[in-house]
Design an enzyme around this catalytic site. Structure first.
Site, mmCIF file in Angstrom:
data_model
loop_
_atom_site.group_PDB
_atom_site.id
_atom_site.type_symbol
_atom_site.label_atom_id
_atom_site.label_comp_id
_atom_site.label_asym_id
_atom_site.label_seq_id
_atom_site.Cartn_x
_atom_site.Cartn_y
_atom_site.Cartn_z
ATOM 1 N N PHE A 110 -3.294 20.352 67.817
ATOM 2 C CA PHE A 110 -2.104 20.678 68.602
ATOM 3 C C PHE A 110 -1.148 21.574 67.822
ATOM 4 C CE2 PHE A 110 -3.400 16.989 71.043
ATOM 5 C CZ PHE A 110 -2.927 17.243 72.327
ATOM 6 N N ASP A 111 -0.688 22.631 68.473
ATOM 7 C CA ASP A 111 0.443 23.386 67.965
ATOM 8 C C ASP A 111 1.672 22.481 68.085
ATOM 9 O OD1 ASP A 111 2.058 25.692 67.226
ATOM 10 O OD2 ASP A 111 2.611 25.819 69.340
ATOM 11 N N LEU A 112 2.756 22.832 67.398
ATOM 12 C CA LEU A 112 3.954 21.988 67.423
ATOM 13 C C LEU A 112 5.015 22.535 68.382
ATOM 14 C CD1 LEU A 112 5.470 19.546 66.356
ATOM 15 C CD2 LEU A 112 6.103 20.874 64.330
ATOM 16 N N ASP A 113 5.689 23.621 67.996
ATOM 17 C CA ASP A 113 6.756 24.188 68.827
ATOM 18 C C ASP A 113 6.206 24.731 70.141
ATOM 19 O OD1 ASP A 113 8.586 23.689 66.794
ATOM 20 O OD2 ASP A 113 8.327 25.665 65.892
ATOM 21 N N VAL A 150 -4.955 23.409 71.028
ATOM 22 C CA VAL A 150 -4.034 23.380 72.166
ATOM 23 C C VAL A 150 -2.731 24.056 71.753
ATOM 24 C CG1 VAL A 150 -2.824 21.926 73.832
ATOM 25 C CG2 VAL A 150 -5.037 21.187 72.910
#
Length: 212
Positions: A7-10, A163
């Site tokens: 997963f990406d964060l921002d 993602v």
């Protein structure tokens, strides 16, 4: 399907514009630049900070590094706290873990700050690891970060998917040879994600479950 979900964060886990916008504005003001247009500020969500200051405002070399320093003065004090998780994210993470998926965060945000954000918003328990660059890296490659995560997980990439909400996430996944899920609830558009070559595109956090 996939065993390892990155997963990406921002813009993917957190709605991070609030703290990022104020930190960018503070940094730009130091150079006499008064920016109030949300559209322009939103461009900072996704790419590395130095790249954004350089590309969008011509702050290169020492000025670019100084802009990053000014940004961090605000963001690392309070800005990182202004990033709530999107509605439905925690339920999606719980469901993925219940399916036996391994989850990791892969972000261009410096490792130290990424750890603090993930902990602050209460999702650290879902992730096996958080992978980000060192503070000294001004232009980290998303592909390199994804490859680092794959190595850490002992994965050859065939069982992994990335993602994210921006082209940087999709292009990073393509560079690492893994599939990707573009999310439209973040800061990227359908056109951006399609052009980047996203394997799947979903509208909501819950729909991530349908493709991974």
């Amino acid at each position: 399907m996939y065993d390892l979900v990155l997963f990406d964060l921002d813009g993917t886990l957190t709605q991070s514009e609030f703290g990022i916008f104020s930190s960018v504005q503070y940094a730009l003001e130091k150079f006499g630049i008064h920016e109030t247009d949300p559209k322009n500020l939103r461009r900072f969500i996704g790419p590395p900070l130095y790249v954004s200051f350089s590309e969008f405002y011509g702050l290169t070399g020492d000025d670019g590094e100084l802009a990053v320093k000014y940004y961090r003065e605000v963001y690392e004090k309070d800005g990182y706290k202004e990033a709530p998780v999107y509605d439905g994210i925690k339920d999606t993470l719980k469901a993925l873990k219940a399916k036996g998926k391994r989850l990791m965060v892969v972000t261009s945000k410096p490792q130290e700050m990424a750890d603090r954000v993930v902990e602050n918003v209460g999702v650290a328990e879902f992730f096996d690891a958080v992978v980000g660059p060192g503070r000294e890296m001004l232009s980290p490659s998303k592909t390199d970060l994804i490859n680092k995560a794959l190595k850490l997980a002992g994965s050859d990439g065939k069982d992994a998917v990335m993602v994210g909400d921006r082209k940087f996430d999709i292009e990073g996944a393509n560079g690492a040879g893994i599939d990707s899920v573009g999310v439209l609830y973040g800061y990227g558009s359908r056109e951006e994600l399609e052009t980047a070559g996203s394997t799947y595109i979903v509208d909501t956090p819950a729909q991530i479950l349908d493709v991974v």
